[in-house]
Write a protein that holds these residues in place. Structure first.
Motif, PDB file in Angstrom:
ATOM      1  N   ASN A   1       0.830  -1.215   0.000  1.00  0.00           N
ATOM      2  CA  ASN A   1       0.000   0.000   0.000  1.00  0.00           C
ATOM      3  C   ASN A   1       0.861   1.260   0.000  1.00  0.00           C
ATOM      4  OD1 ASN A   1      -2.396  -1.434   0.016  1.00  0.00           O
ATOM      5  ND2 ASN A   1      -2.704  -1.252   2.226  1.00  0.00           N
ATOM      6  N   VAL A   2       1.913   1.254   0.819  1.00  0.00           N
ATOM      7  CA  VAL A   2       2.810   2.414   0.894  1.00  0.00           C
ATOM      8  C   VAL A   2       3.452   2.674  -0.455  1.00  0.00           C
ATOM      9  CG1 VAL A   2       4.904   3.328   1.972  1.00  0.00           C
ATOM     10  CG2 VAL A   2       3.246   2.048   3.354  1.00  0.00           C
ATOM     11  N   GLU A   3       4.016   1.633  -1.033  1.00  0.00           N
ATOM     12  CA  GLU A   3       4.707   1.781  -2.318  1.00  0.00           C
ATOM     13  C   GLU A   3       3.747   2.252  -3.401  1.00  0.00           C
ATOM     14  OE1 GLU A   3       6.440   0.761  -6.189  1.00  0.00           O
ATOM     15  OE2 GLU A   3       4.569  -0.022  -5.331  1.00  0.00           O
ATOM     16  N   GLY A   4       2.541   1.675  -3.418  1.00  0.00           N
ATOM     17  CA  GLY A   4       1.559   2.075  -4.424  1.00  0.00           C
ATOM     18  C   GLY A   4       1.097   3.505  -4.256  1.00  0.00           C
ATOM     19  N   ALA A   5       0.884   3.927  -3.003  1.00  0.00           N
ATOM     20  CA  ALA A   5       0.436   5.295  -2.749  1.00  0.00           C
ATOM     21  C   ALA A   5       1.504   6.300  -3.164  1.00  0.00           C
ATOM     22  CB  ALA A   5       0.089   5.465  -1.277  1.00  0.00           C
ATOM     23  N   ILE A   6       2.762   5.998  -2.861  1.00  0.00           N
ATOM     24  CA  ILE A   6       3.854   6.905  -3.238  1.00  0.00           C
ATOM     25  C   ILE A   6       3.979   6.978  -4.755  1.00  0.00           C
ATOM     26  CG2 ILE A   6       6.365   7.190  -3.190  1.00  0.00           C
ATOM     27  CD1 ILE A   6       6.313   6.057  -0.331  1.00  0.00           C
ATOM     28  N   TRP A   7       3.877   5.834  -5.416  1.00  0.00           N
ATOM     29  CA  TRP A   7       3.948   5.820  -6.885  1.00  0.00           C
ATOM     30  C   TRP A   7       2.837   6.682  -7.484  1.00  0.00           C
ATOM     31  CZ3 TRP A   7       0.434   3.538 -10.495  1.00  0.00           C
ATOM     32  CH2 TRP A   7       0.895   3.536 -11.818  1.00  0.00           C
ATOM     33  N   PHE A   8       1.634   6.550  -6.957  1.00  0.00           N
ATOM     34  CA  PHE A   8       0.529   7.342  -7.486  1.00  0.00           C
ATOM     35  C   PHE A   8       0.754   8.832  -7.222  1.00  0.00           C
ATOM     36  CE2 PHE A   8      -3.567   9.452  -7.355  1.00  0.00           C
ATOM     37  CZ  PHE A   8      -4.195   8.977  -8.496  1.00  0.00           C
ATOM     38  N   ALA A   9       1.147   9.159  -5.988  1.00  0.00           N
ATOM     39  CA  ALA A   9       1.332  10.564  -5.623  1.00  0.00           C
ATOM     40  C   ALA A   9       2.445  11.226  -6.430  1.00  0.00           C
ATOM     41  CB  ALA A   9       1.630  10.671  -4.133  1.00  0.00           C
ATOM     42  N   ASP A  10       3.523  10.489  -6.692  1.00  0.00           N
ATOM     43  CA  ASP A  10       4.690  11.077  -7.351  1.00  0.00           C
ATOM     44  C   ASP A  10       4.660  10.974  -8.870  1.00  0.00           C
ATOM     45  OD1 ASP A  10       5.606  11.689  -4.836  1.00  0.00           O
ATOM     46  OD2 ASP A  10       7.120  10.097  -4.777  1.00  0.00           O
ATOM     47  N   GLU A  11       4.124   9.865  -9.376  1.00  0.00           N
ATOM     48  CA  GLU A  11       4.209   9.606 -10.808  1.00  0.00           C
ATOM     49  C   GLU A  11       2.904   9.845 -11.562  1.00  0.00           C
ATOM     50  OE1 GLU A  11       7.024   8.940 -12.297  1.00  0.00           O
ATOM     51  OE2 GLU A  11       8.147   8.858 -10.420  1.00  0.00           O
ATOM     52  N   VAL A  12       1.777   9.669 -10.892  1.00  0.00           N
ATOM     53  CA  VAL A  12       0.486   9.739 -11.581  1.00  0.00           C
ATOM     54  C   VAL A  12      -0.246  11.045 -11.293  1.00  0.00           C
ATOM     55  CG1 VAL A  12      -1.770   8.636 -11.884  1.00  0.00           C
ATOM     56  CG2 VAL A  12       0.279   7.226 -11.545  1.00  0.00           C
ATOM     57  N   LEU A  13      -0.342  11.418 -10.030  1.00  0.00           N
ATOM     58  CA  LEU A  13      -1.141  12.580  -9.654  1.00  0.00           C
ATOM     59  C   LEU A  13      -0.703  13.865 -10.366  1.00  0.00           C
ATOM     60  CD1 LEU A  13      -3.466  13.630  -7.880  1.00  0.00           C
ATOM     61  CD2 LEU A  13      -1.762  14.093  -6.112  1.00  0.00           C
ATOM     62  N   PRO A  14       0.600  14.162 -10.486  1.00  0.00           N
ATOM     63  CA  PRO A  14       0.972  15.385 -11.202  1.00  0.00           C
ATOM     64  C   PRO A  14       0.446  15.419 -12.639  1.00  0.00           C
ATOM     65  CG  PRO A  14       2.831  14.561  -9.945  1.00  0.00           C
ATOM     66  CD  PRO A  14       1.776  13.497  -9.894  1.00  0.00           C
ATOM     67  N   ARG A  15       0.378  14.280 -13.291  1.00  0.00           N
ATOM     68  CA  ARG A  15      -0.162  14.203 -14.660  1.00  0.00           C
ATOM     69  C   ARG A  15      -1.668  14.476 -14.652  1.00  0.00           C
ATOM     70  NH1 ARG A  15       3.857  10.590 -17.577  1.00  0.00           N
ATOM     71  NH2 ARG A  15       5.319   9.938 -15.965  1.00  0.00           N
ATOM     72  N   VAL A  16      -2.346  13.961 -13.621  1.00  0.00           N
ATOM     73  CA  VAL A  16      -3.789  14.197 -13.499  1.00  0.00           C
ATOM     74  C   VAL A  16      -4.061  15.675 -13.269  1.00  0.00           C
ATOM     75  CG1 VAL A  16      -5.853  13.721 -12.110  1.00  0.00           C
ATOM     76  CG2 VAL A  16      -4.246  11.867 -12.631  1.00  0.00           C
ATOM     77  N   ARG A  17      -3.275  16.291 -12.382  1.00  0.00           N
ATOM     78  CA  ARG A  17      -3.520  17.688 -12.003  1.00  0.00           C
ATOM     79  C   ARG A  17      -3.191  18.685 -13.129  1.00  0.00           C
ATOM     80  NH1 ARG A  17      -3.942  19.201  -6.594  1.00  0.00           N
ATOM     81  NH2 ARG A  17      -2.277  20.780  -6.745  1.00  0.00           N
ATOM     82  N   LYS A  18      -2.431  18.265 -14.119  1.00  0.00           N
ATOM     83  CA  LYS A  18      -2.232  19.127 -15.293  1.00  0.00           C
ATOM     84  C   LYS A  18      -3.540  19.327 -16.046  1.00  0.00           C
ATOM     85  CE  LYS A  18       2.665  18.179 -16.242  1.00  0.00           C
ATOM     86  NZ  LYS A  18       3.626  17.572 -17.216  1.00  0.00           N
ATOM     87  N   VAL A  19      -4.400  18.307 -16.014  1.00  0.00           N
ATOM     88  CA  VAL A  19      -5.697  18.372 -16.692  1.00  0.00           C
ATOM     89  C   VAL A  19      -6.802  18.778 -15.722  1.00  0.00           C
ATOM     90  CG1 VAL A  19      -7.389  17.054 -18.047  1.00  0.00           C
ATOM     91  CG2 VAL A  19      -4.938  16.613 -18.331  1.00  0.00           C
ATOM     92  N   LEU A  20      -6.714  18.252 -14.489  1.00  0.00           N
ATOM     93  CA  LEU A  20      -7.721  18.525 -13.461  1.00  0.00           C
ATOM     94  C   LEU A  20      -7.018  19.154 -12.256  1.00  0.00           C
ATOM     95  CD1 LEU A  20      -9.699  15.113 -13.541  1.00  0.00           C
ATOM     96  CD2 LEU A  20     -10.264  17.232 -14.759  1.00  0.00           C
ATOM     97  N   PRO A  21      -6.798  20.466 -12.272  1.00  0.00           N
ATOM     98  CA  PRO A  21      -6.055  21.111 -11.172  1.00  0.00           C
ATOM     99  C   PRO A  21      -6.714  20.931  -9.812  1.00  0.00           C
ATOM    100  CG  PRO A  21      -6.289  22.594 -13.053  1.00  0.00           C
ATOM    101  CD  PRO A  21      -7.166  21.415 -13.328  1.00  0.00           C
TER     102      PRO A  21
END
Length: 415
Positions: free
Chosen positions: A240-260
């Protein structure tokens, strides 16, 4: 029947993955049989729930508190003795004596063991027929440690590899000796059948279920102007820790470019220090009074696990609350889901971000969420999934799945 149920952790409250499954097995057994329960307690706060357990345990009950000092000493000795750290952690002369006394006092018809850590308590006994023992391994724990060894650095790499080897030896011996061994999915069953071919005919798949009538959730915990993305689970558990960090660092910034306005909520007890690093658009809640509102009011539920075994309750809960769910292949391989119909299944960071955007705001989100809810209604109610356990206990164990079905499932994972 008189059923002795031995569990490596007290199965109440059902507030984390392994305890949810254990509780529902206990509840299911208690509705049909007289249950005698023994379990370990690693959180003193759980002792407040003894009366709640008594609603289900009409026979004898023993709860054994775990001491960190004692368990660490036992694990150190296990390193020298060449035995699994897992079983040394849950060793107990008191529990062993209690089992012998219950077997003498009661006409025990079946023993159900929850997790491979409990296997030694029945493997070494000569006063009970091992054919009447059912071991619920849930996941192939030895293979989980093998995965950990592949990603860890020295010296933990060596410790994890050693645990994988010693635990697999125990799992094989237990599955060969006992009447039936259960795994949480056909994928887990196939994995273990390949590792323990001598026990192939005694290996069965009993899926996790989900509460199909959850209590109405409380008001939304989210701010009105945000697009909340939720991940729930016990947050000191490394996958869970590893997955959450991966999402926060690698995925979320890409999402927030489209959905701030997108905001990621990591919801669960005991968040690891690695999660506490401040990150834009991320909230780590720690333990919350109710998890359900975070799921029910999320724009999308995410399960970004890259190291995962078995069936992820977080995925089932998202589907049961009829929320759009985005998950990795590893988080869904234990479920009979169709990507694009029931949820989104992706692994690449950009593809995961695109799927989250579609799940949170796209035109197909309501359709997919409705399909996911329909799926769990058809296949993942606890009474449905635990019907297999009834047949096994009655002495009519069904086959897990034919090899052809397994092969189709494996092909689907690589596409």
């Amino acid at each position: 029947m008189n059923v002795l149920f031995l569990c490596h952790r007290i199965p109440y409250p059902p507030d984390k993955g392994e305890k949810i499954r254990a509780f529902h097995i206990l509840k299911h057994l208690a509705a049909r049989h007289t249950v005698h329960l023994a379990a370990f307690v690693d959180d003193a706060a759980d002792l407040a729930h003894i009366e709640a357990l008594r609603k289900y345990v009409k026979g004898e009950m023993l709860l054994v508190p775990l001491s960190r000092v004692v368990t660490r000493a036992r694990m150190a000795l296990a390193l020298l003795a060449g035995t699994p750290l897992t079983t040394s952690y849950f060793a107990s002369a008191k529990l062993d004596r209690w089992i012998g006394e219950v077997l003498k006092r009661r006409a025990i018809d079946r023993v159900v063991l929850f997790s491979s850590a409990m296997a030694p308590f029945l493997l070494k006994r000569r006063d009970f027929d091992p054919a009447k023992v059912v071991l619920d391994m849930v996941d192939v724990d030895s293979d989980k440690w093998r995965q950990y060894a592949g990603t860890a650095g020295v010296p933990m790499k060596w410790v994890y590899a050693r645990e994988a080897k010693t635990l697999l030896d125990l799992e094989r011996r237990a599955a060969t000796a006992f009447g039936a061994t259960l795994l949480v999915s056909p994928f887990e069953a196939r994995t273990f059948a390949d590792l323990a071919p001598d026990a192939h005919g005694r290996i069965h798949s009993v899926a996790n279920g989900v509460d199909l009538t959850p209590a109405p959730p409380s008001a939304s915990p989210y701010a009105a102007d945000e697009i909340p993305l939720a991940m729930v689970g016990t947050m000191d558990y490394w996958p869970n820790v590893e997955g959450a960090i991966w999402f926060a660092d690698e995925v979320l910034p890409r999402v927030r470019k489209v959905l701030p306005r997108a905001h990621f909520y990591i919801v669960g007890a005991k968040p690891a220090p690695a999660l506490q690093k401040p990150r834009d658009g991320v909230t780590v809640t720690g333990r919350v009074a109710e998890v359900a509102p975070y799921v029910a009011h999320a724009a999308a539920v995410v399960a970004p696990l890259r190291l995962a075994r078995g069936v992820q309750n977080k995925v089932l809960e998202g589907l049961a609350h009829q929320r759009p769910v985005v998950a990795t292949v590893a988080a869904t391989r234990g479920l009979d889901v169709v990507p694009g119909r029931d949820l989104w299944v992706v692994d690449d960071p950009q593809a995961f971000a695109d799927a989250v955007i579609a799940a949170a705001t796209g035109p197909d989100r309501d359709r997919v969420a409705a399909n996911g809810r329909a799926l769990v209604e058809r296949e993942y109610g606890w009474d449905i999934t635990l019907g297999v356990l009834d047949r096994i206990l009655d002495g009519v164990p069904p086959a897990v799945r034919k090899a052809a079905v397994w092969s189709e499932a494996l092909v689907g994972e690589t596409e």
